[in-house]
Motif scaffolding. Structure first.
Motif, PDB file in Angstrom:
ATOM      1  N   ALA A  10    -122.672 120.332   2.322  1.00 26.62           N
ATOM      2  CA  ALA A  10    -121.995 120.925   3.472  1.00 26.62           C
ATOM      3  C   ALA A  10    -120.487 120.973   3.245  1.00 26.62           C
ATOM      4  N   SER A  19    -120.238 130.663   4.516  1.00 28.45           N
ATOM      5  CA  SER A  19    -120.924 130.526   5.793  1.00 28.45           C
ATOM      6  C   SER A  19    -122.066 131.518   5.844  1.00 28.45           C
ATOM      7  N   TRP A  23    -124.479 130.950   1.755  1.00 28.98           N
ATOM      8  CA  TRP A  23    -124.964 129.713   1.150  1.00 28.98           C
ATOM      9  C   TRP A  23    -126.249 129.314   1.843  1.00 28.98           C
ATOM     10  N   GLN A  25    -129.017 127.711   3.873  1.00 29.53           N
ATOM     11  CA  GLN A  25    -129.184 126.813   5.015  1.00 29.53           C
ATOM     12  C   GLN A  25    -130.686 126.634   5.230  1.00 29.53           C
ATOM     13  N   GLU A  27    -133.786 125.643   7.451  1.00 27.39           N
ATOM     14  CA  GLU A  27    -134.201 125.466   8.835  1.00 27.39           C
ATOM     15  C   GLU A  27    -135.442 124.592   8.874  1.00 27.39           C
ATOM     16  N   ASN A  50    -127.590 118.556  14.034  1.00 26.16           N
ATOM     17  CA  ASN A  50    -127.249 119.925  13.659  1.00 26.16           C
ATOM     18  C   ASN A  50    -125.742 120.113  13.521  1.00 26.16           C
ATOM     19  N   HIS A  53    -124.714 118.542  10.218  1.00 28.54           N
ATOM     20  CA  HIS A  53    -125.382 119.045   9.014  1.00 28.54           C
ATOM     21  C   HIS A  53    -125.505 120.565   9.067  1.00 28.54           C
ATOM     22  N   PRO A  54    -124.430 121.282   8.796  1.00 33.10           N
ATOM     23  CA  PRO A  54    -124.522 122.744   8.814  1.00 33.10           C
ATOM     24  C   PRO A  54    -125.483 123.302   7.765  1.00 33.10           C
ATOM     25  N   GLU A  55    -125.788 122.485   6.749  1.00 33.78           N
ATOM     26  CA  GLU A  55    -126.692 122.958   5.696  1.00 33.78           C
ATOM     27  C   GLU A  55    -128.156 122.793   6.065  1.00 33.78           C
ATOM     28  N   GLN A  57    -130.594 122.822   9.671  1.00 37.83           N
ATOM     29  CA  GLN A  57    -130.624 123.026  11.111  1.00 37.83           C
ATOM     30  C   GLN A  57    -132.037 122.801  11.646  1.00 37.83           C
TER      31      GLN A  57
END
Length: 425
Positions: A10, A19, A23, A25, A27, A50, A53-55, A57
């Motif tokens: 992250a 963003s 990159w 992410q 879910e 969440n 941890h933007p990487e 969700q």
């Protein structure tokens, strides 16, 4: 460690100005059955995860508690449409094994989450494992019944010690003495619990059975040997209290809580999940008396209290990618590290570092009844037991009617044995 890797990823993404689709992410689809105060606290934990941890969700869905939830899990996993992680009652583990809906969790998985089996109370790890020790879920809490009590009413009596904890209850006779006194003091239903049947009556019956050293199931036999006599004793104890007007007539769950909060009961045996209810009522001034909670007293041969655990489970999905599983393990590890917030729902975290922390020691009454983790009596390990199981049906159809005088304790125990044994043979 997976968690450290996730944070590094992250940070790297932010540093590079990446963003959205620039990159990866991951879910994580999450299913739970948590409503009320539990649901509010879990949603807050998910939101915090969440945010940090933007990487990864979490996309959370709350389904109906009990049989509807487990039916949905079974059918969804069977067609490859299950979630990536879900909450699970450990009392349902034997049935989950038969249905093959859970993915085993290895020591390497735990290490990736920053955890080990030694981090958890032994009773919860045993409940989360197969008979040969294979871990199938990661315990999040131990939730049990406790005795909520009216400190104001008991002040100055022999049943309250200098610290405001219950004392002097070491037998059924002692408990009956307290309840009889309370009846004379104007408490219409001295001990309230969900007496119409359902979970409340099962938890009372099972606590009394296990305090005698009794077992519902022994080598595939229901109430084998002297366990039948112990079951009769447990049922008869409740029936005697009802006959003497010491417990309520067929009180629904909500009514049993209201009897205590409304000052009609001096004791209320219910789950730790009602601790926030009485805390909130204390804070807003609506309770009208000082309240506290302790471990259910040992009234028979040994300390034992009905218990279950909420756990994190990974559905059996052979198509789950390594990346998705790594993300799920990151979630599980983070939730354990932040389980003090879950303790706010009354539960005892299964993660020992939280329970051993100074912050938890300051959490009352939780820290006072945390001792019950060592005396936790989990439901029988069987496909016929656990949440929304045939055992619960037997309570509704046989034990509760016996408590209220519609059949004898002996007949109730014999019929329960016959009905449940037929499901195993």
């Amino acid at each position: 460690m997976t968690m450290k890797f996730g944070k590094l990823a992250a940070a790297t993404a932010v540093a590079l100005g990446l963003s959205g689709p620039a990159w990866a992410q991951v879910e994580v689809e999450w299913w739970d059955f948590l409503a009320g105060g539990d649901g509010v606290r879990m949603k807050a934990l998910i939101d915090q995860f969440n945010e940090e941890h933007p990487e990864i969700q979490i996309s959370g869905t709350t389904l109906e508690w009990g049989l509807p939830f487990y039916t949905k899990v079974r059918t969804a996993v069977a067609v490859g449409q299950g979630p990536d992680i879900m909450t699970y009652h450990l009392s349902r583990l034997p049935l989950a094994l038969e249905e093959d809906v859970l993915s085993p969790i290895s020591d390497a998985d735990l290490e990736a989450a920053g955890l080990s089996k030694g981090d958890f109370f032994e009773a919860s790890i045993t409940a989360a494992s197969t008979d040969d020790g294979q871990l199938m879920a990661v315990p999040f809490d131990i939730h049990a019944v406790v005795v909520h009590y009216n400190r104001t009413a008991l002040d100055g009596t022999k049943w309250l010690d200098a610290d405001g904890n219950l004392t002097g209850i070491s037998s059924i006779a002692d408990m009956t003495d307290l309840l009889t006194w309370a009846k004379g003091e104007g408490f219409s239903d001295p001990l309230s619990f969900q007496s119409e049947g359902g979970g409340g009556t099962w938890r009372m019956f099972y606590t009394l059975l296990r305090q005698q050293g009794g077992e519902m199931l022994t080598d595939g036999e229901v109430l084998a040997g002297d366990n039948m006599d112990k079951a009769v004793t447990a049922i008869q104890t409740l029936a005697d209290w009802r006959a003497e007007g010491l417990i309520p007539e067929q009180a629904a769950y909500e009514a049993s809580v209201a009897l205590f909060s409304g000052g009609k009961s001096v004791l209320h045996i219910n789950g730790v999940w009602e601790v926030p209810t009485f805390k909130d009522s204390t804070d807003d001034g609506s309770l009208g008396f000082e309240w506290f909670a302790n471990e259910v007293p040992q009234m028979m041969d040994m300390p034992a209290t009905w218990a279950d655990s909420h756990a994190f489970a990974i559905p059996n999905d052979p198509d789950m990618t390594d990346e998705k599983r790594e993300a799920v393990l990151t979630v599980i590890g983070w939730m354990q590290e932040h389980s003090l917030a879950w303790a706010g729902a009354g539960h005892i975290p299964a993660y020992k570092p939280t329970v051993e922390s100074d912050d938890y020691a300051a959490l009352q009454p939780n820290a006072t009844y945390a001792s019950l983790a060592d005396n936790a009596a989990f439901d029988p390990r069987s496909k016929i037991a656990g949440v929304a199981s045939p055992v619960y049906d037997a309570v509704d159809n046989l034990i509760a009617p016996a408590v209220h005088g519609f059949l004898s304790a002996e007949d109730a125990a014999e019929q329960m044995k016959a009905q449940l044994q037929a499901l195993l043979d």
